[in-house]
Design a protein around this motif. Structure first.
Motif, mmCIF file in Angstrom:
data_model
loop_
_atom_site.group_PDB
_atom_site.id
_atom_site.type_symbol
_atom_site.label_atom_id
_atom_site.label_comp_id
_atom_site.label_asym_id
_atom_site.label_seq_id
_atom_site.Cartn_x
_atom_site.Cartn_y
_atom_site.Cartn_z
ATOM 1 N N LEU A 136 0.831 -1.206 0.000
ATOM 2 C CA LEU A 136 0.000 0.000 0.000
ATOM 3 C C LEU A 136 0.869 1.261 0.000
ATOM 4 C CD1 LEU A 136 -2.728 -1.078 2.588
ATOM 5 C CD2 LEU A 136 -2.973 -0.937 0.105
ATOM 6 N N THR A 137 1.976 1.207 0.736
ATOM 7 C CA THR A 137 2.867 2.372 0.811
ATOM 8 C C THR A 137 3.499 2.684 -0.538
ATOM 9 O OG1 THR A 137 3.366 1.899 3.134
ATOM 10 C CG2 THR A 137 4.911 3.312 1.946
ATOM 11 N N GLY A 139 2.460 1.761 -3.418
ATOM 12 C CA GLY A 139 1.438 2.064 -4.411
ATOM 13 C C GLY A 139 0.864 3.460 -4.288
ATOM 14 N N TYR A 140 0.653 3.919 -3.051
ATOM 15 C CA TYR A 140 -0.019 5.201 -2.840
ATOM 16 C C TYR A 140 0.932 6.352 -2.523
ATOM 17 C CZ TYR A 140 -4.487 2.750 -2.815
ATOM 18 O OH TYR A 140 -5.578 2.003 -3.178
ATOM 19 N N LEU A 141 2.137 6.055 -2.057
ATOM 20 C CA LEU A 141 3.062 7.123 -1.685
ATOM 21 C C LEU A 141 4.225 7.269 -2.661
ATOM 22 C CD1 LEU A 141 3.282 6.758 2.217
ATOM 23 C CD2 LEU A 141 1.844 8.289 0.859
#
Length: 656
Positions: A136-137, A139-141
């Protein structure tokens, strides 16, 4: 004829004049190119100096301060790589989670699991949570990392990773499992993502001409961190560990060997399944809660003064909590230091240098143009996900191999101890298990570099096919362990070495799986959208990060249940059983309570079982090995089914 000679003379004159003109034009072109290059170089240096003055007033962690334009192609090697490698060294230990799990599962009992201690099934998914947070990190950051620069991103990641380990230590100390998930699973996962991403993207920007080599060096530092971490963890845990208070030998376990029956401890079992010192006990204070350590439990410690028997519950410390906090501070300092000195190139920077050879310049430009044209070839992620069979086949290939690798990584220390400590107790000590985990980290690092390098010569698909060698390594491991338990300890070294070497080779496949993947994707689908496609395929790794540790925990628990039941069925003296556990042998409901309270364990059942009964602990991973081999077989088959795409046919179908 005179007319012919006149025309011929005229043509020769024109040709000579044209040649002179071309020569003059070529000379003028080279002179203009050199002048333009000098002008551009002067402008660039002036611009860089101006930017440097502007950046001197910015924050030391800002993107502006991290931007450099004054490094040549040689200086970048010792200026860019060391800080990036230091950050990766700090985060490499995230994979060595298995070094913490044994201490976590006996945080209260210290020498063995107490009634309220966590089970392996409860703590193993923490690594899965960290892996999901990592995905998630990144992918989104990812865009945020590009916006703020590597120093800020690395510093934030270092603080998250450091605080995550400290919070995990607090969770172990307070025995609060949600804190462990918050620390290692959430904060640690965010730190993992940022500390992994920022150095890699930085290195790739500085080495556009040698991306594979430079990125491989950076990733090898990550592997080196995984190799160093077990020794650091082992040292810190041993340094902070405090042995619990020893009360005495257990009555039924040691009465026959004791010269005086009064020098033993008698226990009483409570309704919740826990055990306390009985009122008739010659040693200890009646009513005090205790834990019982068997010979098998004691063999897992380096402390030669520890002995089987009864220990006071609530005394001693495994050392895990302070070790986590200390390592969090150390890793945080390493990450912050490395982040502070990471640099990114100015947008006008290039590793190439101006040459006086005009032909070389033209050829270089032509090669760059060809590379740019090649980089524009490729299918979109949406198309390959919905209109090709290659994508799901490759996804399944990555998933199958990664699941098997993560199952080994997540429980390597527990696995080597469970399988081999009973057969070779003098060899497989706590230090040996630590060395095994470190060697796996080295194997993973070597695999990242070695298999990706070999794939340039063997081909990506052939390299993935070679990973199928892991199928017999994993699938035949149970047969090896079943044979090993029947061999005398002095003859077990070759079998242990075979298991050891096979594990290292198998984990090298896991490392090579991901280092070879980007090039495999570029060859299959074209390089234009390889970054986006890579992210889609990595969902297979995220899925395996959940399935691997969770699947291992469930399969091991099921095997443990069967092993306990088999031991209960082989107990011949129900009187001894009831005196030991305070429960009739035929009271299944009461036995279930004692099992849940960690009072009835495999090790303690072996003490009351007939001497001929075999210890089932080495076979707890048989079903896990078979499942992993099955997944690897699926991955092997899916890889073989992949065929190159016919771009001409795809183009025609799109036009229709």
């Amino acid at each position: 004829m005179p007319l012919f000679f006149l025309l011929r003379k005229k043509l020769l004159s024109l040709s000579s004049n044209h040649a002179i003109s071309l020569s003059s034009f070529s000379t003028g072109r080279r002179h203009a190119a050199a002048t333009l290059a000098q002008h551009n170089a002067l402008s660039f240096r002036t611009h860089a100096a101006e930017k440097k003055r502007q950046y001197s007033n910015a924050s030391s962690l800002s993107k502006e301060s991290a931007t450099r334009a004054d490094l040549n192609s040689t200086q970048r090697w010792w200026t860019v790589l060391p800080p990036a490698n230091l950050v990766h060294l700090g985060i490499g230990g995230v994979y060595m989670y298995s070094m913490w799990t044994p201490g976590m599962t006996r945080a209260l009992g210290v020498v063995s699991s107490a009634p309220l201690d966590w089970t392996h099934a409860q703590v193993l998914p923490v690594l899965s949570a960290a892996a999901v947070t990592l995905g998630l990190t990144t992918g989104y950051l990812g865009s945020w990392v590009e916006r703020v620069g590597p120093r800020t991103a690395g510093a934030v990641g270092s603080l998250c990773w450091s605080s995550g380990l400290v919070v995990t230590g607090a969770g172990v100390y307070c025995h609060e499992l949600p804190l462990v998930y918050l620390g290692y699973g959430v904060l640690g996962g965010v730190g993992w993502g940022l500390m992994y991403l920022s150095p890699v993207t930085t290195v790739m920007k500085w080495f556009p001409d040698q991306k594979g080599l430079a990125t491989g060096i950076a990733l090898s530092a990550f592997g080196a961190g995984a190799a160093i971490a077990p020794s650091m963890i082992h040292f810190l845990v041993e340094a902070f560990a405090v042995a619990p208070e020893f009360i005495g030998p257990l009555s039924l376990a040691a009465a026959e060997a004791s010269s005086s029956p009064g020098e033993v401890v008698t226990l009483s079992t409570l309704a919740d399944g826990s055990q306390v010192i009985a009122g008739s006990s010659a040693l200890g204070t009646p009513g005090d809660a205790v834990v019982v350590a068997t010979e098998s439990d004691v063999s897992k410690f380096n402390d030669s003064h520890m002995q089987p028997g009864v220990y006071q519950l609530g005394t001693g410390d495994t050392g895990v909590a302070p070790a986590l906090a200390t390592l969090g501070v150390v890793y945080g300092a390493m990450g912050l230091l490395g982040s502070r000195f990471m640099v990114i190139p100015h947008s006008d920077w290039s590793p190439t240098t101006t040459t006086n050879n005009n032909k070389t310049e033209i050829e270089s430009d032509d090669n760059n143009n060809n590379n740019n044209r090649n980089n524009d070839v490729g299918l979109s992620p949406s198309y390959i996900m919905t209109n090709t069979t290659q994508f799901p086949l490759l996804w399944l290939s990555v998933f199958g191999n990664a699941t098997a690798g993560l199952a080994l990584v997540s429980s390597s220390k527990l696995m080597i101890t469970d399988i081999w400590a009973g057969a070779a107790p003098s060899i497989v000590t706590a230090s040996f298990a630590t060395g095994y985990v470190s060697t796996l980290g080295i194997g993973m690092a070597v695999g990242r570099l070695g298999w990706s390098w070999l794939s340039d010569y063997l081909g990506r698909q052939n390299t993935y096919a070679l990973f199928g060698l892991g199928i017999p390594l994993v699938g035949l491991a149970p047969a090896l362990t079943h044979y090993a338990v029947s061999v005398e300890e002095e003859n077990i070294v070759p079998l242990l070495s075979l298991f050891y070497g096979g594990s290292v080779l198998a984990i090298s496949f896991y490392g090579g799986l991901f280092s070879t993947l980007p090039a495999y994707l570029a060859e299959l689908f074209g390089p234009k959208h390889v970054g986006a496609i890579h992210g889609k395929v990595l969902t297979a790794w995220a899925t395996s990060a959940v399935v691997g540790p969770l699947g291992l925990a469930q399969l091991r628990n099921r095997s443990l249940e069967h092993a306990r039941q088999d031991l209960l069925d082989q107990i011949e003296d129900p009187v001894v059983f009831q005196q030991t556990f305070g429960c009739p042998l035929d009271d299944t409901e009461r036995i279930r309570t004692l099992v849940d309270a960690n009072t009835i364990t495999v090790a303690r059942l072996l003490e009351v079982a007939p001497p001929s009964v075999e210890d089932p602990t080495p076979f707890l991973y048989d079903s896990t090995c078979y499942a992993a081999a099955g997944l690897m077989t699926m991955a092997f088959g899916c890889n073989l089914l992949i065929r190159p795409l016919d771009y001409a046919t795809i183009a025609e179908s799109k036009q229709k």
